[in-house]
Design a protein around this motif. Structure first.
Motif, PDB file in Angstrom:
ATOM      1  N   GLY A 228       3.069   1.229   6.701  1.00 31.43           N
ATOM      2  CA  GLY A 228       3.231  -0.105   6.167  1.00 31.43           C
ATOM      3  C   GLY A 228       2.992  -1.193   7.194  1.00 31.43           C
ATOM      4  O   GLY A 228       3.632  -2.245   7.152  1.00 31.43           O
ATOM      5  N   ARG A 229       2.058  -0.968   8.119  1.00 29.94           N
ATOM      6  CA  ARG A 229       1.831  -1.908   9.206  1.00 29.94           C
ATOM      7  C   ARG A 229       0.364  -2.351   9.262  1.00 29.94           C
ATOM      8  O   ARG A 229      -0.552  -1.540   9.093  1.00 29.94           O
ATOM      9  CB  ARG A 229       2.230  -1.295  10.549  1.00 29.94           C
TER      10      ARG A 229
ATOM     11  N   CYS B 224      -1.334   2.580   5.781  1.00 31.80           N
ATOM     12  CA  CYS B 224      -0.547   2.615   4.552  1.00 31.80           C
ATOM     13  C   CYS B 224       0.686   3.495   4.677  1.00 31.80           C
ATOM     14  O   CYS B 224       1.676   3.285   3.972  1.00 31.80           O
ATOM     15  CB  CYS B 224      -1.420   3.088   3.392  1.00 31.80           C
TER      16      CYS B 224
ATOM     17  N   ILE C 210       3.368  -4.428   3.445  1.00 33.48           N
ATOM     18  CA  ILE C 210       2.605  -4.430   4.693  1.00 33.48           C
ATOM     19  C   ILE C 210       3.018  -5.617   5.553  1.00 33.48           C
ATOM     20  O   ILE C 210       3.048  -6.757   5.085  1.00 33.48           O
ATOM     21  CB  ILE C 210       1.091  -4.474   4.415  1.00 33.48           C
TER      22      ILE C 210
ATOM     23  N   MET D  97      -4.954  -1.745   7.777  1.00 36.08           N
ATOM     24  CA  MET D  97      -3.544  -1.371   7.781  1.00 36.08           C
ATOM     25  C   MET D  97      -3.384   0.143   7.823  1.00 36.08           C
ATOM     26  O   MET D  97      -4.311   0.898   7.527  1.00 36.08           O
ATOM     27  CB  MET D  97      -2.866  -1.908   6.517  1.00 36.08           C
TER      28      MET D  97
ATOM     29  N   CYS E 112       0.855  -1.185   0.000  1.00 30.91           N
ATOM     30  CA  CYS E 112       0.000   0.000   0.000  1.00 30.91           C
ATOM     31  C   CYS E 112       0.894   1.239   0.000  1.00 30.91           C
ATOM     32  O   CYS E 112       1.831   1.322   0.813  1.00 30.91           O
ATOM     33  CB  CYS E 112      -0.929   0.006   1.227  1.00 30.91           C
TER      34      CYS E 112
ATOM     35  N   GLY F 113       1.476 -11.295   5.613  1.00 29.83           N
ATOM     36  CA  GLY F 113       1.748 -10.180   4.707  1.00 29.83           C
ATOM     37  C   GLY F 113       1.898 -10.615   3.267  1.00 29.83           C
ATOM     38  O   GLY F 113       2.357  -9.834   2.426  1.00 29.83           O
TER      39      GLY F 113
END
Length: 352
Positions: A110-111, A107, A29, A105, A24, A157
């Protein structure tokens, strides 16, 4: 004994990177740390049930991967739902797929913030590992373990894979078989994706495997699989019939054929190993079977290698009888592995 000397040595390096990651805004992610805890519905996975046991073993199979990531599991969740700050697993229906993972998530960082997994309770799943029950072996049921591992892969992921044999493709025939048992597993492709996201486990996690399945193409974003084969010495097709849901190839004594299997390095590091080929009177391959050939093989992580070697059918076999051609990777058991259950498999033949 037939053969026994090393006939060929080759090395495969890990350069394919077929796995696909969830992204994303250009970020891969993943979880903020190296673990995530899933909470299983008490209704769908009650204490003492085969479903709870199968979910737990699926978690364990994912956790055998060589990355630093591990799942935890908590049972007895009495209130499941979307976007509630908890990672949950439950049964329901009406969402148009055998199972689905939904994720939330950030974005920008990135988690993941939450991952929920649902199984369709109208699908004919089974928790059995008996080949005779399972779709890939002529049975009536979809293996629960393979689908669970696929969805848990999303929670690591990983996105879908189309270009190699992978649990993140068509999951129900990403499976290992020897004897009467077929076992699900995370596999090389998914393991390499997990390592890309989380790095290697600080300890040593090694695992070599061989499967009677291969990549054949794709159906949209999913890889498609079919069995590995017995081929003529020139690579042509060999006639076969079906026995117990599996192909049984018609071969002639004294003739040479190509025998095909898919080899995987599911562990941390490159391995040099011995691969033995055998003929057996049953579908459980072991080192007590008649040896045909031994080769030296080098495998790096991140490539599923579907390899063909030549085998001559012994003239001492009985015409009109069924046999099984098998292979064992790490035949001398020199490597300490997280599991040995995926080191051997087979293809059936009938001798003319």
């Amino acid at each position: 004994m037939y053969g026994g000397a090393a006939a060929l040595a080759f090395a495969i390096s890990g350069v394919a990177e077929a796995y696909t990651l969830i992204t994303c805004n250009g970020n891969n992610i993943r979880w903020n740390g190296n673990s995530a805890t899933m909470r299983a519905s008490n209704v769908g996975f009650p204490s003492g049930s085969s479903w709870r046991s199968a979910l737990g073993s699926s978690i364990s199979l994912v956790n055998q991967n060589p990355s630093a990531f591990d799942y935890g599991i908590v049972y007895g969740d009495t209130s499941v739902g979307f976007n509630n700050g908890q990672n949950e697993i439950w049964w329901t229906s009406g969402f148009g797929a055998p199972a689905i993972a939904n994720w939330w998530m950030n974005c920008n960082t990135g988690r993941f913030t939450e991952v929920d997994i649902r199984f369709d309770n109208t699908v004919a799943y089974t928790t059995s590992t008996s080949k005779s029950s399972l779709w890939p072996y002529g049975g009536s049921y979809r293996p629960f373990h393979t689908t669970a591992i696929h969805e848990l892969g999303h929670g690591v992921g990983l996105s879908h894979t189309a270009t190699t044999y992978s649990i993140m493709g068509q999951d129900w025939d990403h499976i290992h078989a020897n004897g009467s048992t077929a076992r699900a597993y995370f596999g090389e492709d998914a393991s390499s994706g997990a390592v890309a996201l989380y790095g290697l486990n600080p300890g040593t996690v090694e695992d070599l495997g061989v499967a009677q399945w291969r990549h054949t193409g794709s159906s949209g974003e999913y890889s498609t699989h079919a069995r590995t084969r017995v081929l003529t010495s020139a690579g042509g097709g060999v006639s076969y019939s079906t026995i117990n849901g599996e192909p049984r190839y018609n071969v002639t004594k004294g003739q040479t054929y190509r025998l095909e299997f898919s080899f995987e390095n599911n562990g941390e590091s490159y391995q040099s190993t011995k691969v033995g080929y055998y003929v057996s009177t049953n579908d459980y391959i072991s080192t007590v079977d008649t040896p045909l050939k031994t080769i030296s093989m080098g495998l790096g992580r991140n490539t599923v290698y579907t390899y063909q070697t030549t085998i001559t059918i012994p003239s001492t076999l009985n015409s009109g009888q069924n046999y099984w051609l098998g292979t064992i990777i790490d035949k001398d058991s020199t490597l300490s592995e997280v599991t040995e259950t995926n080191n051997r498999t087979y293809l059936a033949i009938r001798v003319n």
